[in-house]
Design a protein around this motif. Structure first.
Motif, PDB file in Angstrom:
ATOM      1  N   ASP A   7      46.940 -34.046 -34.487  1.00 27.81           N
ATOM      2  CA  ASP A   7      47.252 -32.622 -34.636  1.00 27.81           C
ATOM      3  C   ASP A   7      48.505 -32.423 -35.491  1.00 27.81           C
ATOM      4  O   ASP A   7      48.528 -31.574 -36.383  1.00 27.81           O
ATOM      5  CB  ASP A   7      47.440 -31.970 -33.270  1.00 27.81           C
ATOM      6  CG  ASP A   7      46.137 -31.875 -32.478  1.00 27.81           C
ATOM      7  OD1 ASP A   7      45.059 -32.084 -33.076  1.00 27.81           O
ATOM      8  OD2 ASP A   7      46.207 -31.590 -31.279  1.00 27.81           O
ATOM      9  N   LYS A 106      45.674 -23.794 -34.119  1.00 32.55           N
ATOM     10  CA  LYS A 106      44.246 -24.086 -34.303  1.00 32.55           C
ATOM     11  C   LYS A 106      43.493 -23.380 -33.191  1.00 32.55           C
ATOM     12  O   LYS A 106      43.604 -23.750 -32.023  1.00 32.55           O
ATOM     13  CB  LYS A 106      43.988 -25.585 -34.237  1.00 32.55           C
ATOM     14  CG  LYS A 106      42.536 -25.945 -34.463  1.00 32.55           C
ATOM     15  CD  LYS A 106      42.362 -27.445 -34.430  1.00 32.55           C
ATOM     16  CE  LYS A 106      40.932 -27.842 -34.674  1.00 32.55           C
ATOM     17  NZ  LYS A 106      40.757 -29.306 -34.569  1.00 32.55           N
ATOM     18  N   GLY A 112      40.108 -24.405 -38.292  1.00 29.14           N
ATOM     19  CA  GLY A 112      41.075 -25.485 -38.385  1.00 29.14           C
ATOM     20  C   GLY A 112      42.509 -25.002 -38.197  1.00 29.14           C
ATOM     21  O   GLY A 112      42.752 -23.936 -37.642  1.00 29.14           O
ATOM     22  N   TRP A 113      43.439 -25.809 -38.684  1.00 31.24           N
ATOM     23  CA  TRP A 113      44.860 -25.527 -38.525  1.00 31.24           C
ATOM     24  C   TRP A 113      45.320 -24.510 -39.542  1.00 31.24           C
ATOM     25  O   TRP A 113      45.050 -24.630 -40.736  1.00 31.24           O
ATOM     26  CB  TRP A 113      45.672 -26.815 -38.657  1.00 31.24           C
ATOM     27  CG  TRP A 113      45.499 -27.682 -37.455  1.00 31.24           C
ATOM     28  CD1 TRP A 113      44.600 -28.697 -37.317  1.00 31.24           C
ATOM     29  CD2 TRP A 113      46.188 -27.575 -36.226  1.00 31.24           C
ATOM     30  NE1 TRP A 113      44.706 -29.237 -36.055  1.00 31.24           N
ATOM     31  CE2 TRP A 113      45.682 -28.565 -35.362  1.00 31.24           C
ATOM     32  CE3 TRP A 113      47.202 -26.746 -35.753  1.00 31.24           C
ATOM     33  CZ2 TRP A 113      46.147 -28.752 -34.070  1.00 31.24           C
ATOM     34  CZ3 TRP A 113      47.679 -26.927 -34.471  1.00 31.24           C
ATOM     35  CH2 TRP A 113      47.146 -27.935 -33.634  1.00 31.24           C
TER      36      TRP A 113
END
Length: 128
Positions: A7, A106, A112-113
């Motif tokens: 992450d 997220k 996604g991020w």
């Protein structure tokens, strides 16, 4: 590699992408890296919203291949909670040093991020 490291690394990749003039100058590329609830407090002290950033990023310094570029260093990150990463780092841009802090979020796999919050603080030349 742990999930938390994955992450943090994804958030770092996103951060570095947003410093790339090729990404900064392409709305198609940078739009997918900003959370719709994005807010920034820039090194000037100005507050930017998502809509302002979407409209203005290509005109900001560091968004052309010919001009000065951001030189990031000492990027570190920590997972605050599932789906939430805090990054801190420094940049040098056109001879000026700044300390920076970003929160990446997220919400799902499809998006996604994305950068949720960013703040830049100028560092005086005589400060270590």
């Amino acid at each position: 590699m742990t999930h938390e490291s994955d992450d943090v690394n994804e958030a770092i990749r996103g951060e570095l992408s947003l410093l790339d003039p090729a990404v900064r100058s392409s709305r198609v590329r940078y739009q997918r890296l900003f959370d719709p609830e994005f807010v920034e407090v820039g090194t000037s002290g100005r507050r930017y919203t998502y809509d302002e950033m979407m409209a203005e990023l290509p005109d900001h310094a560091g968004s052309t291949a010919e001009g000065p570029r951001y030189d990031p260093s000492a990027i570190t990150g920590v997972v605050l909670a599932p789906g939430l990463v805090h990054l801190t780092f420094e940049t040098i841009f056109d001879g000026r040093r700044s300390r920076r802090s970003s929160i990446w979020r997220k919400q799902d796999e499809a998006t996604g991020w994305r950068m949720y919050y960013h703040q830049g603080t100028p560092v005086p030349p005589d400060m270590p």
